[in-house]
Scaffold this active site. Structure first.
Site, PDB file in Angstrom:
ATOM      1  N   GLU A   1      -3.793  17.460 -11.486  1.00  0.00           N
ATOM      2  CA  GLU A   1      -3.997  17.925 -13.051  1.00  0.00           C
ATOM      3  C   GLU A   1      -5.855  18.198 -12.727  1.00  0.00           C
ATOM      4  OE1 GLU A   1      -2.298  15.751 -16.146  1.00  0.00           O
ATOM      5  OE2 GLU A   1      -4.088  15.750 -17.397  1.00  0.00           O
TER       6      GLU A   1
ATOM      7  N   HIS B   1      -0.019  10.836 -28.054  1.00  0.00           N
ATOM      8  CA  HIS B   1      -0.505   9.539 -27.633  1.00  0.00           C
ATOM      9  C   HIS B   1      -1.226   8.576 -28.621  1.00  0.00           C
ATOM     10  CE1 HIS B   1      -0.218  10.764 -23.099  1.00  0.00           C
ATOM     11  NE2 HIS B   1       1.217  10.231 -23.706  1.00  0.00           N
TER      12      HIS B   1
ATOM     13  N   LYS C   1       8.403  22.514 -14.552  1.00  0.00           N
ATOM     14  CA  LYS C   1       7.716  21.504 -14.217  1.00  0.00           C
ATOM     15  C   LYS C   1       7.252  21.590 -12.878  1.00  0.00           C
ATOM     16  CE  LYS C   1       5.992  17.022 -14.589  1.00  0.00           C
ATOM     17  NZ  LYS C   1       6.012  15.789 -15.335  1.00  0.00           N
TER      18      LYS C   1
ATOM     19  N   ARG D   1      -2.040  21.704 -14.862  1.00  0.00           N
ATOM     20  CA  ARG D   1      -0.996  20.790 -15.018  1.00  0.00           C
ATOM     21  C   ARG D   1      -1.322  20.013 -16.594  1.00  0.00           C
ATOM     22  NH1 ARG D   1       1.453  15.811 -11.263  1.00  0.00           N
ATOM     23  NH2 ARG D   1       2.708  15.197 -13.244  1.00  0.00           N
TER      24      ARG D   1
ATOM     25  N   ARG E   1       0.829  -1.160   0.041  1.00  0.00           N
ATOM     26  CA  ARG E   1       0.081   0.257  -0.101  1.00  0.00           C
ATOM     27  C   ARG E   1       0.916   1.316  -0.110  1.00  0.00           C
ATOM     28  NH1 ARG E   1      -3.149  -2.960   3.563  1.00  0.00           N
ATOM     29  NH2 ARG E   1      -4.907  -4.147   2.589  1.00  0.00           N
TER      30      ARG E   1
ATOM     31  N   ASN F   1       0.688  18.809 -21.145  1.00  0.00           N
ATOM     32  CA  ASN F   1       0.421  17.450 -22.078  1.00  0.00           C
ATOM     33  C   ASN F   1       0.296  18.235 -23.669  1.00  0.00           C
ATOM     34  OD1 ASN F   1       0.559  15.235 -20.633  1.00  0.00           O
ATOM     35  ND2 ASN F   1      -1.463  15.875 -19.581  1.00  0.00           N
TER      36      ASN F   1
ATOM     37  N   HIS G   1       8.196   8.201 -27.388  1.00  0.00           N
ATOM     38  CA  HIS G   1       7.368   9.069 -26.866  1.00  0.00           C
ATOM     39  C   HIS G   1       7.862  10.423 -27.213  1.00  0.00           C
ATOM     40  CE1 HIS G   1       4.695  10.717 -24.035  1.00  0.00           C
ATOM     41  NE2 HIS G   1       5.670  11.615 -23.538  1.00  0.00           N
TER      42      HIS G   1
ATOM     43  N   HIS H   1       0.371  16.015 -26.581  1.00  0.00           N
ATOM     44  CA  HIS H   1       0.125  14.558 -26.046  1.00  0.00           C
ATOM     45  C   HIS H   1      -0.839  13.891 -26.719  1.00  0.00           C
ATOM     46  CE1 HIS H   1       3.616  15.909 -23.744  1.00  0.00           C
ATOM     47  NE2 HIS H   1       3.835  14.799 -22.976  1.00  0.00           N
TER      48      HIS H   1
ATOM     49  N   GLU I   1      10.232  17.325 -25.174  1.00  0.00           N
ATOM     50  CA  GLU I   1       9.672  17.704 -24.002  1.00  0.00           C
ATOM     51  C   GLU I   1      10.424  19.228 -23.547  1.00  0.00           C
ATOM     52  OE1 GLU I   1       7.176  16.473 -22.945  1.00  0.00           O
ATOM     53  OE2 GLU I   1       7.080  14.240 -23.055  1.00  0.00           O
TER      54      GLU I   1
ATOM     55  N   LYS J   1       3.628  11.312 -11.548  1.00  0.00           N
ATOM     56  CA  LYS J   1       2.786  10.446 -12.488  1.00  0.00           C
ATOM     57  C   LYS J   1       3.302   9.179 -12.505  1.00  0.00           C
ATOM     58  CE  LYS J   1      -0.095  13.650 -15.182  1.00  0.00           C
ATOM     59  NZ  LYS J   1      -0.242  14.175 -16.541  1.00  0.00           N
TER      60      LYS J   1
HETATM   61  P1  NAD Z   1      12.849   4.873 -21.942  1.00  0.00           P
HETATM   62  O1  NAD Z   1      12.804   4.766 -20.335  1.00  0.00           O
HETATM   63  O2  NAD Z   1      12.139   3.844 -22.879  1.00  0.00           O
HETATM   64  O3  NAD Z   1      14.404   5.016 -22.287  1.00  0.00           O
HETATM   65  C1  NAD Z   1      14.823   5.126 -23.511  1.00  0.00           C
HETATM   66  C2  NAD Z   1      15.820   4.234 -24.004  1.00  0.00           C
HETATM   67  O4  NAD Z   1      17.006   4.770 -23.331  1.00  0.00           O
HETATM   68  C3  NAD Z   1      15.750   2.867 -23.272  1.00  0.00           C
HETATM   69  O5  NAD Z   1      16.224   1.997 -24.099  1.00  0.00           O
HETATM   70  C4  NAD Z   1      16.741   2.880 -21.957  1.00  0.00           C
HETATM   71  O6  NAD Z   1      16.984   1.617 -21.620  1.00  0.00           O
HETATM   72  C5  NAD Z   1      17.632   3.631 -22.672  1.00  0.00           C
HETATM   73  N1  NAD Z   1      18.390   4.250 -21.574  1.00  0.00           N
HETATM   74  C6  NAD Z   1      18.046   4.952 -20.717  1.00  0.00           C
HETATM   75  N2  NAD Z   1      19.067   5.666 -20.023  1.00  0.00           N
HETATM   76  C7  NAD Z   1      20.285   5.519 -20.563  1.00  0.00           C
HETATM   77  C8  NAD Z   1      21.356   6.012 -20.581  1.00  0.00           C
HETATM   78  N3  NAD Z   1      21.961   6.981 -19.854  1.00  0.00           N
HETATM   79  N4  NAD Z   1      22.466   5.546 -21.647  1.00  0.00           N
HETATM   80  C9  NAD Z   1      22.044   4.642 -22.542  1.00  0.00           C
HETATM   81  N5  NAD Z   1      20.782   4.180 -22.744  1.00  0.00           N
HETATM   82  C10 NAD Z   1      19.695   4.634 -21.819  1.00  0.00           C
HETATM   83  O7  NAD Z   1      12.195   6.422 -22.305  1.00  0.00           O
HETATM   84  P2  NAD Z   1      12.078   7.864 -22.130  1.00  0.00           P
HETATM   85  O8  NAD Z   1      12.277   8.429 -23.080  1.00  0.00           O
HETATM   86  O9  NAD Z   1      12.985   8.059 -20.945  1.00  0.00           O
HETATM   87  O10 NAD Z   1      10.699   7.678 -21.255  1.00  0.00           O
HETATM   88  C11 NAD Z   1       9.307   7.666 -22.093  1.00  0.00           C
HETATM   89  C12 NAD Z   1       8.440   7.116 -21.184  1.00  0.00           C
HETATM   90  O11 NAD Z   1       8.297   8.205 -19.903  1.00  0.00           O
HETATM   91  C13 NAD Z   1       7.064   6.920 -21.694  1.00  0.00           C
HETATM   92  O12 NAD Z   1       6.596   5.626 -21.242  1.00  0.00           O
HETATM   93  C14 NAD Z   1       6.211   7.952 -21.343  1.00  0.00           C
HETATM   94  O13 NAD Z   1       4.994   7.638 -21.187  1.00  0.00           O
HETATM   95  C15 NAD Z   1       6.832   8.415 -19.704  1.00  0.00           C
HETATM   96  N6  NAD Z   1       6.483   9.573 -19.519  1.00  0.00           N
HETATM   97  C16 NAD Z   1       5.916   9.943 -18.380  1.00  0.00           C
HETATM   98  C17 NAD Z   1       5.844  11.103 -17.918  1.00  0.00           C
HETATM   99  C18 NAD Z   1       5.273  11.390 -16.423  1.00  0.00           C
HETATM  100  O14 NAD Z   1       5.003  12.585 -15.997  1.00  0.00           O
HETATM  101  N7  NAD Z   1       5.222  10.274 -15.622  1.00  0.00           N
HETATM  102  C19 NAD Z   1       6.153  12.215 -18.587  1.00  0.00           C
HETATM  103  C20 NAD Z   1       6.754  11.950 -19.761  1.00  0.00           C
HETATM  104  C21 NAD Z   1       7.010  10.824 -20.185  1.00  0.00           C
HETATM  105  N1  GLY Z   2       4.023  14.755 -18.450  1.00  0.00           N
HETATM  106  C1  GLY Z   2       2.761  15.389 -18.083  1.00  0.00           C
HETATM  107  C2  GLY Z   2       2.849  15.736 -16.423  1.00  0.00           C
HETATM  108  O1  GLY Z   2       3.553  15.249 -15.841  1.00  0.00           O
HETATM  109  O2  GLY Z   2       1.658  16.148 -15.976  1.00  0.00           O
END
Ligand code: NAD
Ligand code: GLY
Length: 365
Positions: A234, A249, A224, A238, A118, A242, A262, A245, A182, A140
């Site tokens: 949100e 998406h 942010k 907030r 939890r 997006n 992404h 997005h 971003e 998030k």
């Molecule tokens: P990812 O986590 O898939 O990383 C991209 C690639 O880089 C992967 O293959 C990873 O293994 C590799 N990698 C990571 N760090 C590395 C490093 N230092 N050196 C070499 N390779 C490395 O993608 P991302 O772009 O980091 O994140 C995208 C995800 O984030 C999506 O799922 C998206 O929905 C999510 N997201 C979430 C929020 C939020 O607010 N929570 C905001 C934006 C995006």
């Molecule tokens: N990436 C959008 C948010 O964190 O709200």
């Protein structure tokens, strides 16, 4: 090292930004309450950074959980692997989950931390530019569903975010560009002067200049933190984070998770949001094209997939989290640097945006 703060009363936390921070046992230990730590990472990041972090955390009882890499694994099955390992190693409610990786790892490890017994503490150590400027901040967390991106999850804030700029040295160029989508977003939604800085410094950023990266990360995280501090769950401002997005998406879901990154989908989706804002008469064609040129300079796609029809977009956009009472809401720009969330637009303007010929317009830039 720079320290920013996300101000959320009892859920407030620091964001540390600097080089070599993964080796700073003091920074991490100050945010770990118990003796147990679980590092969640993936097969790509583990060989690069896991042993360094394990050494930093040698004073703790540490379990390392190495997941398969990729957006396609951001699902229930992979989440279950985290719970399996936590239970096998008998982690109790005092444990701290540490996400070491990009946004996929951060979102999944955070969701696991929100659910395990939890809710246990967690720390974000983002290693991609995208996760450093966006996903690690704001709480998030979640996973994808085959019918929609990030559709299952929780708001769950970390105890701290530790951004080690050095980790970007191993990041593939395509991933760096995805993160820049971003970064550009913050300029478009709330910081017009930042766009000018980005235009002047795009080559330095793509060349991994540490000073330029540090400025871009700080300015993005500050924006942010401000927005999240004002609207954690949100219910208002907030949603402007997006921008692009809803279209993006739809691209990610339609193409299959992981085919378009992404950030790439956000870039093309933002070009569509700019197109629509321009059709509504809110921004000029010159302003729209300025932003498109910046995405191009960042090495990002500015044309949505050619096989996607308006019907494909509408089908996927109907499950967007911003849909309220069956009404589609979009983030659009009233002006450069001023985003709004609105469902007040003529349907024919949306249809024109969905069927526009973005490739043809490129030739006129
Ligand atoms: P990812 O986590 O898939 O990383 C991209 C690639 O880089 C992967 O293959 C990873 O293994 C590799 N990698 C990571 N760090 C590395 C490093 N230092 N050196 C070499 N390779 C490395 O993608 P991302 O772009 O980091 O994140 C995208 C995800 O984030 C999506 O799922 C998206 O929905 C999510 N997201 C979430 C929020 C939020 O607010 N929570 C905001 C934006 C995006
Ligand atoms: N990436 C959008 C948010 O964190 O709200």
């Amino acid at each position: 090292m720079q320290t920013l703060h996300v101000d959320l009363a009892e859920r407030s936390y620091p964001i540390f930004i600097g080089t070599g921070l993964t080796a700073r046992a003091d920074l991490l230990a100050a945010h770990i309450a118990g003796r147990q730590v679980a590092i969640v990472t993936n097969e790509t990041v583990a060989p690069l950074y896991l042993s360094r972090l394990e050494t930093t955390l040698s004073a703790f009882s540490t379990t390392s959980i190495v997941l398969p890499d990729g957006e396609a694994f951001k699902n229930w099955e992979t989440l279950q692997l985290i719970f399996d390992e936590l239970l096998k190693a008998r982690h109790d409610r005092g444990t701290t989950v540490i996400a070491l990786g990009g946004g996929v790892i951060g979102d999944m490890a955070g969701f696991a931390a929100a659910c395990y017994q939890r809710g246990v503490n967690f720390i974000q150590i983002p290693t991609t530019l995208l996760s450093q400027v966006d996903s690690s901040v704001g709480g998030k967390t979640g996973i994808n569903h085959p019918l929609g991106k990030n559709m299952v999850g929780a708001f769950y804030q970390p105890q701290a975010v530790l951004i080690d700029i050095e980790s970007l040295n191993t990041l593939p160029a395509r991933e760096l560009s995805a993160g820049l989508a971003e970064v550009i977003k913050y300029g478009l939604i709330c910081d017009e002067p930042f766009l000018g800085w980005l235009e002047d410094n795009m080559s330095a950023l793509r060349g991994l200049d540490p000073a330029a990266l540090s400025i871009a990360i700080e300015r993005s995280c500050a924006a942010k933190a401000r927005v999240v501090g004002a609207d954690e769950r949100e219910s208002g401002v907030r949603a402007t984070l997006n921008l692009g997005h809803t279209f993006g998406h739809a691209i990610e879901t339609h193409q299959g998770y992981g085919v378009w990154l992404h950030g790439e989908a956000v870039a093309a989706g933002t070009v569509m949001a700019l197109d629509m804002s321009c059709r509504l008469g809110w921004i000029g064609a010159n302003e729209r094209d300025r932003a498109v040129r910046l995405f191009l300079a960042a090495g990002l796609p500015v044309v949505p997939p050619l096989d996607m029809t308006p019907e494909h977009f509408l089908e996927h956009m109907a499950v967007d989290k911003k849909v309220l009472d069956g009404r589609l809401r979009l983030v659009l720009l009233r002006a450069i640097g001023e985003a709004v969330v609105t469902s007040d637009f003529p349907r024919e303007i949306l249809n024109a945006t969905l069927s526009a010929d973005y490739a043809a317009r490129l030739n006129q830039l």
